[in-house]
Design an enzyme around this catalytic site. Sequence first.
Site, PDB file in Angstrom:
ATOM      1  N   ASP A   1      -2.997  10.451  -2.183  1.00 42.12           N
ATOM      2  CA  ASP A   1      -3.279   9.401  -3.153  1.00 42.12           C
ATOM      3  C   ASP A   1      -3.722   9.967  -4.494  1.00 42.12           C
ATOM      4  O   ASP A   1      -3.531   9.337  -5.520  1.00 42.12           O
ATOM      5  CB  ASP A   1      -4.346   8.455  -2.599  1.00 42.12           C
ATOM      6  CG  ASP A   1      -3.777   7.528  -1.541  1.00 42.12           C
ATOM      7  OD1 ASP A   1      -3.434   6.390  -1.893  1.00 42.12           O
ATOM      8  OD2 ASP A   1      -3.645   7.945  -0.382  1.00 42.12           O
TER       9      ASP A   1
ATOM     10  N   ARG B   1       0.866  -1.185   0.000  1.00 41.02           N
ATOM     11  CA  ARG B   1       0.000   0.000   0.000  1.00 41.02           C
ATOM     12  C   ARG B   1       0.900   1.232   0.000  1.00 41.02           C
ATOM     13  O   ARG B   1       2.111   1.145   0.119  1.00 41.02           O
ATOM     14  CB  ARG B   1      -1.017   0.000   1.158  1.00 41.02           C
ATOM     15  CG  ARG B   1      -0.663  -0.657   2.446  1.00 41.02           C
ATOM     16  CD  ARG B   1       0.367   0.067   3.251  1.00 41.02           C
ATOM     17  NE  ARG B   1       0.028   1.467   3.434  1.00 41.02           N
ATOM     18  CZ  ARG B   1       0.921   2.422   3.615  1.00 41.02           C
ATOM     19  NH1 ARG B   1       2.215   2.148   3.624  1.00 41.02           N
ATOM     20  NH2 ARG B   1       0.549   3.675   3.787  1.00 41.02           N
ATOM     21  N   GLY B   2       0.239   2.395  -0.164  1.00 40.97           N
ATOM     22  CA  GLY B   2       0.980   3.620  -0.425  1.00 40.97           C
ATOM     23  C   GLY B   2       0.969   3.850  -1.922  1.00 40.97           C
ATOM     24  O   GLY B   2       1.347   2.963  -2.702  1.00 40.97           O
ATOM     25  N   ALA B   3       0.515   5.022  -2.346  1.00 40.95           N
ATOM     26  CA  ALA B   3       0.290   5.267  -3.775  1.00 40.95           C
ATOM     27  C   ALA B   3       1.504   4.958  -4.649  1.00 40.95           C
ATOM     28  O   ALA B   3       1.380   4.244  -5.657  1.00 40.95           O
ATOM     29  CB  ALA B   3      -0.184   6.704  -3.991  1.00 40.95           C
TER      30      ALA B   3
ATOM     31  N   ARG C   1      -7.506  -0.752  -7.097  1.00 40.93           N
ATOM     32  CA  ARG C   1      -7.809   0.321  -6.139  1.00 40.93           C
ATOM     33  C   ARG C   1      -8.103   1.594  -6.930  1.00 40.93           C
ATOM     34  O   ARG C   1      -7.241   2.061  -7.677  1.00 40.93           O
ATOM     35  CB  ARG C   1      -6.670   0.547  -5.147  1.00 40.93           C
ATOM     36  CG  ARG C   1      -6.428  -0.629  -4.224  1.00 40.93           C
ATOM     37  CD  ARG C   1      -5.682  -0.218  -2.966  1.00 40.93           C
ATOM     38  NE  ARG C   1      -6.549   0.495  -2.028  1.00 40.93           N
ATOM     39  CZ  ARG C   1      -6.113   1.016  -0.881  1.00 40.93           C
ATOM     40  NH1 ARG C   1      -4.837   0.921  -0.556  1.00 40.93           N
ATOM     41  NH2 ARG C   1      -6.942   1.635  -0.071  1.00 40.93           N
TER      42      ARG C   1
ATOM     43  N   GLN D   1      -2.565   2.108   9.985  1.00 42.19           N
ATOM     44  CA  GLN D   1      -1.287   2.287   9.287  1.00 42.19           C
ATOM     45  C   GLN D   1      -0.321   3.162  10.083  1.00 42.19           C
ATOM     46  O   GLN D   1       0.893   3.011   9.966  1.00 42.19           O
ATOM     47  CB  GLN D   1      -1.508   2.899   7.897  1.00 42.19           C
ATOM     48  CG  GLN D   1      -2.256   2.008   6.927  1.00 42.19           C
ATOM     49  CD  GLN D   1      -3.734   2.338   6.885  1.00 42.19           C
ATOM     50  OE1 GLN D   1      -4.326   2.732   7.899  1.00 42.19           O
ATOM     51  NE2 GLN D   1      -4.356   2.182   5.722  1.00 42.19           N
TER      52      GLN D   1
ATOM     53  N   ASN E   1      -6.577  11.690   0.489  1.00 39.51           N
ATOM     54  CA  ASN E   1      -5.597  10.968   1.302  1.00 39.51           C
ATOM     55  C   ASN E   1      -6.362  10.124   2.315  1.00 39.51           C
ATOM     56  O   ASN E   1      -7.590  10.128   2.346  1.00 39.51           O
ATOM     57  CB  ASN E   1      -4.636  11.944   1.992  1.00 39.51           C
ATOM     58  CG  ASN E   1      -3.426  11.232   2.576  1.00 39.51           C
ATOM     59  OD1 ASN E   1      -2.782  10.433   1.889  1.00 39.51           O
ATOM     60  ND2 ASN E   1      -3.108  11.487   3.829  1.00 39.51           N
ATOM     61  N   LYS E   2      -5.629   9.397   3.128  1.00 41.39           N
ATOM     62  CA  LYS E   2      -6.239   8.468   4.074  1.00 41.39           C
ATOM     63  C   LYS E   2      -7.319   9.145   4.913  1.00 41.39           C
ATOM     64  O   LYS E   2      -7.178  10.287   5.328  1.00 41.39           O
ATOM     65  CB  LYS E   2      -5.150   7.894   4.974  1.00 41.39           C
ATOM     66  CG  LYS E   2      -5.619   6.816   5.935  1.00 41.39           C
ATOM     67  CD  LYS E   2      -6.349   5.679   5.227  1.00 41.39           C
ATOM     68  CE  LYS E   2      -5.544   5.057   4.103  1.00 41.39           C
ATOM     69  NZ  LYS E   2      -6.362   4.147   3.264  1.00 41.39           N
TER      70      LYS E   2
END
Length: 353
Positions: free
Chosen positions: A240, A51-53, A94, A199, A250-251
Amino acid sequence: MTNEFAIPRSVEWKETYIRILNQQKLPDVTEYVELETKEDVFDAIVTLKVRGAPAIGITAAFGLALSAKSFEARDLSDFRRQFADVKTYLNSSRPTAVNLAWALDRLTDSIRDAISINEAKTTLVHEAIQIQIEDEETCRMIGQNALHLFKKGDQIMTICNAGSIATSRYGTALAPFYLAKQKDLGLHIYACETRPVLQGSRLTAWELMQGGIDVTLITDSMAAHTMKEKHISAVIVGADRIAKNGDTANKIGTYGLAILANAFQIPFFVAAPLSTFDLQIENGDQIPIEERDPDEVRQISGIRTAPEDVPVFNPAFDITPGSLISGIITEKGIVTGSYTEEIEQLFADCQLS
């Protein structure tokens, strides 16, 4: 010296498979997973093993290049058809992180002039590896640009994990802290735990401790009190997807932090590479927001913490308006203020250079 190079790489190309750090098992277990098929890659992205763009984009690029190596195509047209099918499949894993589509589009462009199947296969592998190499330098430059915003002893807040394991190395929002460690600037990070998948607690706290960087973990609901009591001097987050006007996905929880930072008159920064910008969309209302499994909220580490059938709203991301963002830090510099014009100019300058 910082220990960032002791932190495991999130994704590695191994010719016949892709090796990823299973981020679902951290911090208790450092486990690696071998991805051999497009289905393996799809699953790894959907289940947040990677994960993480930027890391998602790199993994998807590796997955597309790896799949293409096994195509048994009659001719180049058949190869391109199979390639397009796998690209569409991986791109659906995603929907919010634009780096995924960006990386796959870049591979598509790389074989536009290929005149043979073998040339196309070789080019795809080379281009995917190049994306990872460039990402490391990009993250280092983001860190370098961000470092000018902070001074020795600053207390800085973040959410989610925009660090080394979310990229090829260094990270985006966490990159300046690795560089600050090298310069002995003594920055201290307050990391929000980042419910529901944690996270911040599982990944950011672990990663920064591995790197020897001062970090204090807080629950998400402690953010306002912490800003006041610990004299937080700035908030920095990853992204993201960033719209043409600076609105940033973003998250989940990022928007709330931005509102709090604005209330306390604390600078709120977004750190992201140019590949995270989506100039095809005018504003954040056009960014698709992924909704995930309700059990992510009903459970913690598989232990149920809510009634089994309680309805759940579980968006993975939120949108922070550009009006709440003090600056967007990229590898090419920092944009502030009038984002629509400045972002357009930033990309124009990059095309000229």
